[in-house]
Design a protein around this motif. Sequence first.
Motif, short mmCIF file in Angstrom:
data_model
loop_
_atom_site.label_atom_id
_atom_site.label_comp_id
_atom_site.label_asym_id
_atom_site.label_seq_id
_atom_site.Cartn_x
_atom_site.Cartn_y
_atom_site.Cartn_z
N GLY A 1 6.90 17.75 -5.23
CA GLY A 1 6.63 16.31 -5.23
C GLY A 1 6.91 15.77 -6.62
N VAL A 2 8.13 15.26 -6.82
CA VAL A 2 8.57 14.87 -8.18
C VAL A 2 7.70 13.73 -8.71
CG1 VAL A 2 10.50 14.00 -9.54
CG2 VAL A 2 10.91 15.65 -7.71
N SER A 3 7.50 12.68 -7.89
CA SER A 3 6.71 11.55 -8.38
C SER A 3 5.23 11.94 -8.52
CB SER A 3 6.87 10.34 -7.46
OG SER A 3 6.81 10.72 -6.10
N ARG A 4 4.74 12.80 -7.62
CA ARG A 4 3.34 13.24 -7.75
C ARG A 4 3.17 14.10 -9.00
NH1 ARG A 4 0.23 16.47 -3.00
NH2 ARG A 4 0.33 14.48 -1.90
N LEU A 5 4.17 14.95 -9.26
CA LEU A 5 4.12 15.81 -10.45
C LEU A 5 3.99 14.96 -11.72
CD1 LEU A 5 6.58 18.76 -11.17
CD2 LEU A 5 5.95 17.17 -12.95
N ALA A 6 4.77 13.86 -11.77
CA ALA A 6 4.75 12.99 -12.96
C ALA A 6 3.33 12.47 -13.19
CB ALA A 6 5.73 11.84 -12.78
N GLN A 7 2.68 12.06 -12.11
CA GLN A 7 1.33 11.52 -12.28
C GLN A 7 0.32 12.64 -12.57
OE1 GLN A 7 0.06 8.47 -9.48
NE2 GLN A 7 -2.08 8.84 -10.00
N SER B 1 0.82 -1.20 0.00
CA SER B 1 0.00 0.00 0.00
C SER B 1 0.87 1.27 0.00
CB SER B 1 -0.88 -0.02 1.25
OG SER B 1 -1.41 1.24 1.49
N GLY B 2 0.70 2.09 -1.03
CA GLY B 2 1.46 3.35 -1.12
C GLY B 2 2.94 3.18 -1.42
N ILE B 3 3.33 1.96 -1.83
CA ILE B 3 4.74 1.70 -2.13
C ILE B 3 4.84 1.10 -3.54
CG2 ILE B 3 6.83 0.46 -1.40
CD1 ILE B 3 5.71 0.49 1.43
N TYR B 4 5.54 1.80 -4.41
CA TYR B 4 5.59 1.42 -5.82
C TYR B 4 7.02 1.33 -6.34
CZ TYR B 4 0.60 2.25 -6.02
OH TYR B 4 -0.74 2.17 -5.81
N GLY C 1 1.72 8.57 -1.87
CA GLY C 1 2.46 7.35 -1.55
C GLY C 1 2.96 7.40 -0.12
N ARG C 2 3.44 6.26 0.35
CA ARG C 2 4.07 6.23 1.68
C ARG C 2 5.58 6.36 1.50
NH1 ARG C 2 2.09 1.90 5.57
NH2 ARG C 2 2.43 0.43 3.86
N GLU C 3 6.01 6.15 0.26
CA GLU C 3 7.41 6.36 -0.11
C GLU C 3 7.33 7.10 -1.43
OE1 GLU C 3 9.90 2.72 -0.01
OE2 GLU C 3 10.81 3.58 -1.79
N PHE C 4 7.92 8.29 -1.53
CA PHE C 4 7.78 9.06 -2.77
C PHE C 4 9.01 9.94 -2.96
CE2 PHE C 4 6.76 13.16 -0.76
CZ PHE C 4 6.33 12.75 0.50
N PRO D 1 -3.05 6.29 2.14
CA PRO D 1 -2.28 6.29 0.90
C PRO D 1 -3.21 5.93 -0.25
CG PRO D 1 -1.67 4.42 2.30
CD PRO D 1 -2.72 5.17 3.02
N ARG D 2 -3.18 6.67 -1.33
CA ARG D 2 -4.07 6.31 -2.44
C ARG D 2 -3.70 7.02 -3.73
NH1 ARG D 2 -9.82 9.08 -1.73
NH2 ARG D 2 -9.19 11.21 -1.37
N PHE D 3 -4.40 6.62 -4.77
CA PHE D 3 -4.19 7.19 -6.09
C PHE D 3 -2.76 7.00 -6.59
CE2 PHE D 3 -7.60 10.62 -4.92
CZ PHE D 3 -8.60 9.67 -5.06
N GLY D 4 -2.16 5.87 -6.32
CA GLY D 4 -0.83 5.57 -6.85
C GLY D 4 0.23 6.48 -6.30
N LEU D 5 0.92 7.17 -7.21
CA LEU D 5 2.03 8.03 -6.77
C LEU D 5 1.55 9.34 -6.16
CD1 LEU D 5 4.45 7.64 -9.82
CD2 LEU D 5 4.28 6.21 -7.77
#
Length: 594
Positions: A470-476, A37-40, A155-158, A148-152
């Motif tokens: 938020g680099v990973s959030r920005l990508a999504q 959960s929240g870890i990709y 996340g719990r690790e981002f 944690p939700r909606f993928g990136l």
Amino acid sequence: MRVTSFPLATLRDTPSEAEIISHQLLLKGGFIKRVSSGIYAYMPLMLRVIEKISLIIEKELNKIGCSKLLLPQLHPSELWKRSGRWEGYTEGEGIMFNLKDRQDRSFGLAPTHEEVITYIASEIVKSYKQLPFCFYQIQTKFRDEIRPRFGLMRGREFIMKDGYSFHSSKEDLIDFYKIMEKSYENIFENCGLKTLGVEADSGAIGGGASKEFMVTADSGEDSILFTKSGSYSANIEKAISLPSREKPLNNFSKSLIHTPNQKSIKDICKTNNLDPSQIVKVIIYKAKFEDKSEVPLLVCIRGDQTINDVKVFNLIDKTKKSNLITLSIIESDLEIKKNLNGLPIGFIGPDLEDELIKKNSSWEKKWVRIVDHSAFNLSNFISGANKVDFHKFFNSWKFIGDNYIEADIRNSKAGDYLDKDSSEILLEAKGIEIGHIFQLGQKYSEKLDAKFSNQKGLLENIWMGCYGIGVSRLAQAAIEQNHDKNGICWPIQISPFQVVLIATNLKDPIQEKLALSIYKEMQDYNIDVLFDDRDERAGVKFKDADLIGFPFRVIVGRDAVDNQVELISRSKKIQLKLSSNELIEKFLNESKLL
Ligand code: ATP
Ligand code: MG
């Protein structure tokens, strides 16, 4: 790169775990794999996107003189205790993962780095002559998010870019903050994103002014209030406005109203023919402080309005000496009754006095009364009578004496007027926060003893700012803003590859030869190409290309005999037949593509 060099794993069906389109497309396109959960895991295509965003950020930050470094992710609890944030971050709803080493010493996994960077500054800065400077890093952060939700997105690790600036004066900090604000606008524009800058709350990070950068999208978890003219935009947590006018309460004859079982505003209004704007509701909160003390808050607001917990938190945090750790509504009737001599929720009035509070209870003489402007502006109103099954008519606030704080603790909402002199009405949109900049002031330097000797030779706390993306959030978020029914439409600047090369029949030696020569030439010229050399039907490759979202597709087909290929943009707006030389020309002269 060739597709056969890594297992491209696109999915046919939409994974049921993904609720929003960007998450669905990331999973379908094989960009990310969920581990927990929240870890990709970031698969090769995704990592390329992340690296491109990181490079855009680095280029822009280096331009304004920031220096990149890398900080540890394991933080000793002592540093967080010194800043006063250890408890809030590790207990209750705290989001810091924490652990012990073999010697039983406590550590936290970094959710943010103010403590560590301020400690380092305290070690290296001696004089104003070393200031200003700004450090930044791009690194994994850990947050044990409640949902944690909606993928990136959450996340719990981002991956976050976090930067910290150090200054010898408040003025210098404010000047640099403005430079950073402009730099953020450039970064997001260079990533091909449309963003909206909004006034924001500084939250648990603390400090003075702060601004968030939002990608507007219906799936956003933040609410933004803004005016059509663009004169104002703020996160709902922070927004200030005027509520619509209350309905006048004329000719109300009864001073005491029997309201058995009418505990909600809806019930009272229905039974007594009242409007929620004629009622003052009283909500009891409990504030817990770092020094373990607890204070009950009696919060009054107009009945048709809602309380903004963030504003209440900030208000109490400012007025009390000890750090405020948590704030929560007391929802248990039992707890209320225990402290208020049997009076339940629903009948408490704003004129609650110490007499009603149980002698020697933990609440006695400690509670704080807060009245929102919306309630205070009412000349008459109905509220709880501090008596079971009764409400009361109030024709003034005179009873209140000086034992109260009048403040704005209300949630602004769409339809409100901006202020009393304005005819502008607030509109609402949902947003995804991809960046946040703060003026921290001296909050952390004071706690962690990071001082410099100023021009007068006196020791002064360093002035600080901090800046996150938020680099990973920005990508999504980029996908949320750029997709169609067939898949992702990456902005060219951050697409995993600019172009995909597809031969419709690789078994045809003429097509194979031309495709290989184009691939080689593109590589020689550093053109960002992916060669789909799989033994698959052309239709499958086209479908994958649309799903993955490359901005351009080069198709080597039957016209290969005449050295002709097709160049098609993801939007299909550009569709050209051209020779392989003309093709390379186009990519070398990038402006022709954009
Ligand atoms: P949020 O309000 O969304 O929880 P935040 O305000 O707590 O975020 P900051 O401390 O401002 O986050 O962190 C800087 C940036 O890191 C945010 O602007 C956001 O883009 C990103 N970010 C924060 N939390 C997460 C998360 N759980 N997953 C992915 N990105 C995140
Ligand atoms: Mg934030």
